[in-house]
Design a protein around this motif. Structure first.
Motif, mmCIF file in Angstrom:
data_model
loop_
_atom_site.group_PDB
_atom_site.id
_atom_site.type_symbol
_atom_site.label_atom_id
_atom_site.label_comp_id
_atom_site.label_asym_id
_atom_site.label_seq_id
_atom_site.Cartn_x
_atom_site.Cartn_y
_atom_site.Cartn_z
ATOM 1 N N PRO A 30 -4.367 -4.099 -2.327
ATOM 2 C CA PRO A 30 -4.559 -2.769 -2.915
ATOM 3 C C PRO A 30 -5.670 -2.695 -3.946
ATOM 4 C CG PRO A 30 -2.224 -3.229 -2.696
ATOM 5 C CD PRO A 30 -2.941 -4.494 -2.328
ATOM 6 N N GLU A 31 -5.816 -3.737 -4.783
ATOM 7 C CA GLU A 31 -6.843 -3.678 -5.817
ATOM 8 C C GLU A 31 -8.243 -3.698 -5.212
ATOM 9 O OE1 GLU A 31 -5.167 -7.916 -5.637
ATOM 10 O OE2 GLU A 31 -4.427 -5.859 -5.675
ATOM 11 N N THR A 53 -10.053 6.599 1.142
ATOM 12 C CA THR A 53 -9.591 5.626 0.161
ATOM 13 C C THR A 53 -9.660 6.229 -1.240
ATOM 14 O OG1 THR A 53 -11.746 4.637 -0.338
ATOM 15 C CG2 THR A 53 -10.561 3.776 1.589
ATOM 16 N N GLN A 54 -8.914 5.625 -2.139
ATOM 17 C CA GLN A 54 -8.956 6.085 -3.528
ATOM 18 C C GLN A 54 -10.363 5.938 -4.093
ATOM 19 O OE1 GLN A 54 -6.342 7.498 -5.534
ATOM 20 N NE2 GLN A 54 -8.216 7.996 -6.632
ATOM 21 N N PHE A 60 0.823 -1.202 0.000
ATOM 22 C CA PHE A 60 0.000 0.000 0.000
ATOM 23 C C PHE A 60 0.863 1.261 0.000
ATOM 24 C CE2 PHE A 60 -2.875 -3.140 1.866
ATOM 25 C CZ PHE A 60 -4.052 -2.883 1.171
ATOM 26 N N SER A 67 -1.937 5.743 -5.267
ATOM 27 C CA SER A 67 -2.080 5.532 -3.828
ATOM 28 C C SER A 67 -3.432 4.893 -3.537
ATOM 29 C CB SER A 67 -1.966 6.860 -3.084
ATOM 30 O OG SER A 67 -0.669 7.393 -3.209
ATOM 31 N N GLN A 68 -3.482 4.140 -2.450
ATOM 32 C CA GLN A 68 -4.747 3.544 -2.026
ATOM 33 C C GLN A 68 -5.407 4.343 -0.900
ATOM 34 O OE1 GLN A 68 -1.828 1.476 -2.328
ATOM 35 N NE2 GLN A 68 -2.512 1.137 -4.430
ATOM 36 N N VAL A 104 -9.108 -2.208 -2.281
ATOM 37 C CA VAL A 104 -9.353 -0.864 -1.772
ATOM 38 C C VAL A 104 -9.641 0.102 -2.904
ATOM 39 C CG1 VAL A 104 -8.334 1.048 -0.477
ATOM 40 C CG2 VAL A 104 -7.958 -1.298 0.269
ATOM 41 N N SER A 105 -9.118 -0.183 -4.094
ATOM 42 C CA SER A 105 -9.346 0.695 -5.234
ATOM 43 C C SER A 105 -10.730 0.515 -5.832
ATOM 44 C CB SER A 105 -8.290 0.432 -6.317
ATOM 45 O OG SER A 105 -6.994 0.698 -5.820
#
Length: 375
Positions: free
Chosen positions: A191-192, A151-152, A91, A120-121, A194-195
């Motif tokens: 990460p994916e 979050t993003q 992250f 960025s996340q 959170v995106s």
């Protein structure tokens, strides 16, 4: 994210995060001052870089204090972009720095929004406060507080105001005031995930209503999540090599009853769920019951017991965390490889959500949908 007014955010920042304030050492403050002069030439730029470095130092200390597994020998890199960023595993966290939690808006470098190569996340809102010495010749005190995060996926739903070629404007009302929830994301998601707003909301919005269990019903969400309701608890001291889930739980409760004076009423009900993280198969038991008091306080008890499945073991360092909306209530850690389980018992009010997560020493973890008692 809850829809709160700007005024409520200003009032709540201090209440939520007083315990998350970090006091920097004189050595850290001097390091930030020296680096700011190296990285910037104009006084205004030097001041902003100075605040950014203080924010990064404070955030690293906050992470080290709350979840030390995230930070291993983290150092400040001598480049302008990096002083606004902290890397935690996979992250990237961008630090949005303010010198007052009372500000309703905060300036953000546009490069944060336009970096498609290293996205960025999370965006962390970090307050840096310099307290002037009260007594002559005493040292100046610098305090850093993590106020909230964004979050993003949440940012994608907002519209930052572009000020010029370098800066954009964020509303502080966009940030969530839950640092423990941020730590759960860092520990248990990729990460994916959170995106993606859809995946993230699905992961955190399901709620298990355990009040149904007292009427011998799991409820729709618990069924979808593969919980299994057990018959009323019967204490047992018998041991057989191959034991059923209810026998395994009964033996553990019998042990807790004798060693920890644990008392579970007859009307309590228990459900369990099979879990696996990496190569670790586990079983989580959840026992609930009403708490009857003379004051009729409408409270309920939640007992959680995490055990490895037969022929497996929980690794030392496994942590079971239970929190409400404001704070961590219990966070037992497995400290002995001979332990068969860890447990936590908490009390909640009706309608209150209790959040449960499991983390492991390798940084992996599981977040469960929250438990509530409505009925």
């Amino acid at each position: 994210m809850k829809n709160t007014t700007m005024e409520s955010n200003r009032l709540n920042f201090g209440n939520f995060f007083a315990e998350d304030s970090i006091s920097l050492t004189l050595e850290q403050v001097n390091l930030a001052a020296d680096m700011s002069q190296t990285l910037a030439t104009r006084p205004r730029q030097q001041w902003q870089v100075y605040l950014n470095i203080l924010a990064k130092l404070g955030t690293i200390e906050w992470l080290r204090m709350r979840s030390p597994e995230f930070i291993q020998n983290h150092s400040i890199q001598l480049s302008n972009p990096s002083v606004n960023q902290v890397q935690v595993g996979n992250f990237r966290l961008n630090l949005i720095v303010t010198d007052s939690s009372m500000n309703s808006e905060v300036c953000v470098p546009r490069v944060f929004l336009e970096d498609s190569i290293n996205p960025s996340q999370f965006y962390l809102l970090v307050e840096v406060i310099e307290d002037l010495p009260v007594v002559e010749d005493s040292e100046e005190q610098v305090n850093v507080s993590v106020l909230g995060y964004l979050t993003q996926a949440q940012l994608n739903q907002q519209s930052p105001i572009v000020l010029d070629d370098e800066l954009a404007l964020f509303s502080t009302d966009w940030f969530e005031l839950k640092p423990d929830k941020l730590l759960l994301y860092l520990r248990c998601f990729e990460p994916e995930t959170v995106s993606s707003k859809q995946q993230l909301s699905q992961a955190v919005q399901s709620v298990v209503n355990v009040a149904n269990w007292l009427t011998n019903q799991l409820g729709e969400i618990a069924q979808e999540l593969s919980w299994t309701l057990l018959p009323p608890l019967a204490y047992s001291s018998a041991f057989r090599e191959l034991r059923s889930p209810i026998e395994l739980f009964s033996d553990a409760v019998t042990e807790l009853k004798n060693q920890a004076q644990l008392v579970i009423p007859f009307e309590a009900r228990t459900a369990y769920k099979e879990l696996i993280c990496g190569e670790i198969p586990m079983r989580l038991y959840a026992t609930i019951w009403r708490i009857d008091t003379e004051l009729n306080s409408q409270e309920w008890a939640l007992l959680l017991l995490l055990a490895a499945q037969p022929s497996s073991n929980l690794p030392v360092g496994t942590q079971l965390t239970v929190r409400d909306e404001l704070q961590v209530l219990e966070a037992p850690v497995l400290t002995d490889s001979t332990q068969d389980y860890i447990y936590a018992q908490v009390i909640g009010a009706y309608d209150e959500k209790l959040h449960v997560s499991i983390s492991f020493p390798d940084g992996n973890g599981i977040i469960l949908p929250p438990f509530t008692f409505v009925g």
